[in-house]
Scaffold this active site. Sequence first.
Site, mmCIF file in Angstrom:
data_model
loop_
_atom_site.group_PDB
_atom_site.id
_atom_site.type_symbol
_atom_site.label_atom_id
_atom_site.label_comp_id
_atom_site.label_asym_id
_atom_site.label_seq_id
_atom_site.Cartn_x
_atom_site.Cartn_y
_atom_site.Cartn_z
ATOM 1 N N HIS A 6 -7.073 1.596 -3.936
ATOM 2 C CA HIS A 6 -6.861 2.171 -2.616
ATOM 3 C C HIS A 6 -8.259 2.393 -1.859
ATOM 4 C CE1 HIS A 6 -5.721 5.516 -0.081
ATOM 5 N NE2 HIS A 6 -5.082 4.671 0.669
ATOM 6 N N GLU A 33 -7.251 -2.425 -1.264
ATOM 7 C CA GLU A 33 -6.620 -2.209 -0.076
ATOM 8 C C GLU A 33 -7.895 -1.670 0.621
ATOM 9 O OE1 GLU A 33 -5.042 0.875 2.848
ATOM 10 O OE2 GLU A 33 -6.560 1.377 1.438
ATOM 11 N N ASP A 35 -9.276 -0.621 5.261
ATOM 12 C CA ASP A 35 -8.852 0.066 6.379
ATOM 13 C C ASP A 35 -9.905 -0.689 7.501
ATOM 14 O OD1 ASP A 35 -6.639 2.038 5.455
ATOM 15 O OD2 ASP A 35 -8.642 2.703 4.596
ATOM 16 N N HIS A 48 -12.016 4.296 7.628
ATOM 17 C CA HIS A 48 -10.556 4.744 7.411
ATOM 18 C C HIS A 48 -10.311 5.398 8.777
ATOM 19 C CE1 HIS A 48 -7.289 7.570 6.865
ATOM 20 N NE2 HIS A 48 -6.575 6.619 6.028
ATOM 21 N N GLU A 114 -5.413 -3.104 6.067
ATOM 22 C CA GLU A 114 -4.595 -2.206 6.966
ATOM 23 C C GLU A 114 -5.195 -1.922 8.353
ATOM 24 O OE1 GLU A 114 -3.805 2.006 6.044
ATOM 25 O OE2 GLU A 114 -2.986 2.377 7.891
HETATM 26 O O1 G3P Z 1 -2.085 1.427 2.999
HETATM 27 C C1 G3P Z 1 -1.472 2.485 2.077
HETATM 28 C C2 G3P Z 1 -2.530 3.755 2.729
HETATM 29 O O2 G3P Z 1 -3.579 3.474 2.697
HETATM 30 C C3 G3P Z 1 -1.910 4.371 3.877
HETATM 31 O O3 G3P Z 1 -2.602 5.636 4.155
HETATM 32 O O4 G3P Z 1 -4.172 6.976 5.066
HETATM 33 O O5 G3P Z 1 -4.710 6.144 2.992
HETATM 34 O O6 G3P Z 1 -4.669 4.604 5.159
HETATM 35 P P1 G3P Z 1 -4.129 5.892 4.323
HETATM 36 CA CA CA Z 2 -5.060 2.638 4.107
#
Ligand code: G3P
Ligand code: CA
Length: 249
Positions: A6, A33, A35, A48, A114
């Site tokens: 993550h 993952e 952002d 993020h 994301e």
């Molecule tokens: O994609 C899962 C997670 O990343 C969503 O929450 O706030 O970490 O982007 P956040």
């Molecule tokens: Ca995320």
Amino acid sequence: MKIWAHRGCSYAYPENTLQAFEAACRYPITGIELDIQLSKDGKIVVIHDEKVDRTTKASGRVLDFTLEELKRLEIESHPDKEGVTQYAQIPTIEEVFELVKPHCLKQGMLINIELKNSVVRYEGMEELILETVNEWGIQDYIIYSSFNQESIKMLKKKESSVKTGILAASASDCLAFSEANPVDALHPCIKNLDVENLGKKTGLPVRAWNIRKYEPFYPDGGEVEMQDLDGLERIGVTDIFTNVPERYL
Ligand code: G3P
Ligand code: CA
């Protein structure tokens, strides 16, 4: 249980940086993952928050900086051997693709992109990321997700072959979306898995994401609350997004 890094290995390295992704690529995990947001001059950057305040030494909205300006911002990282603080940069999506693509091709590493377009809508973000992924020829390794339901619908409409995951605060919210719209996976918060046998009900992967309270980010450190993977599997979770993939392995 499939393991995803993550924001990269974001407990050990600054989140959403090349260092964090490079570390993640060393492990036999399912994917990373990340952002995305857009800069003032319309470039896709990997960060993020809508603002740079939390992760860099500067202040302001991502959309108010050009890429060149964003590249000058400093993200505090591990000190070198002499104890001098080192700095990482906000990566562009292309820089991440350059780093990760060989791992996609060699070991099937997946990338969950994301789209952070719920607070700032970033018109045109969908077209831009689809185009960029196609240029890199890594479509088979990408899963798009967003909390913005319209964005998920739009991605599928623009390119029906793309794989998407709907993000929501609870499993029931993900399920409700999946019952009314084409989507390839459910991405609920690990705290609100409020539907039993979720995976069996939908036949879709259920990828649960962890929260900061259980898993801090670099450089905060501190206790990590490990999850019971067997228990999660029993209620239908197939994958987890974690800041500490190295510990789960
Ligand atoms: O994609 C899962 C997670 O990343 C969503 O929450 O706030 O970490 O982007 P956040
Ligand atoms: Ca995320």
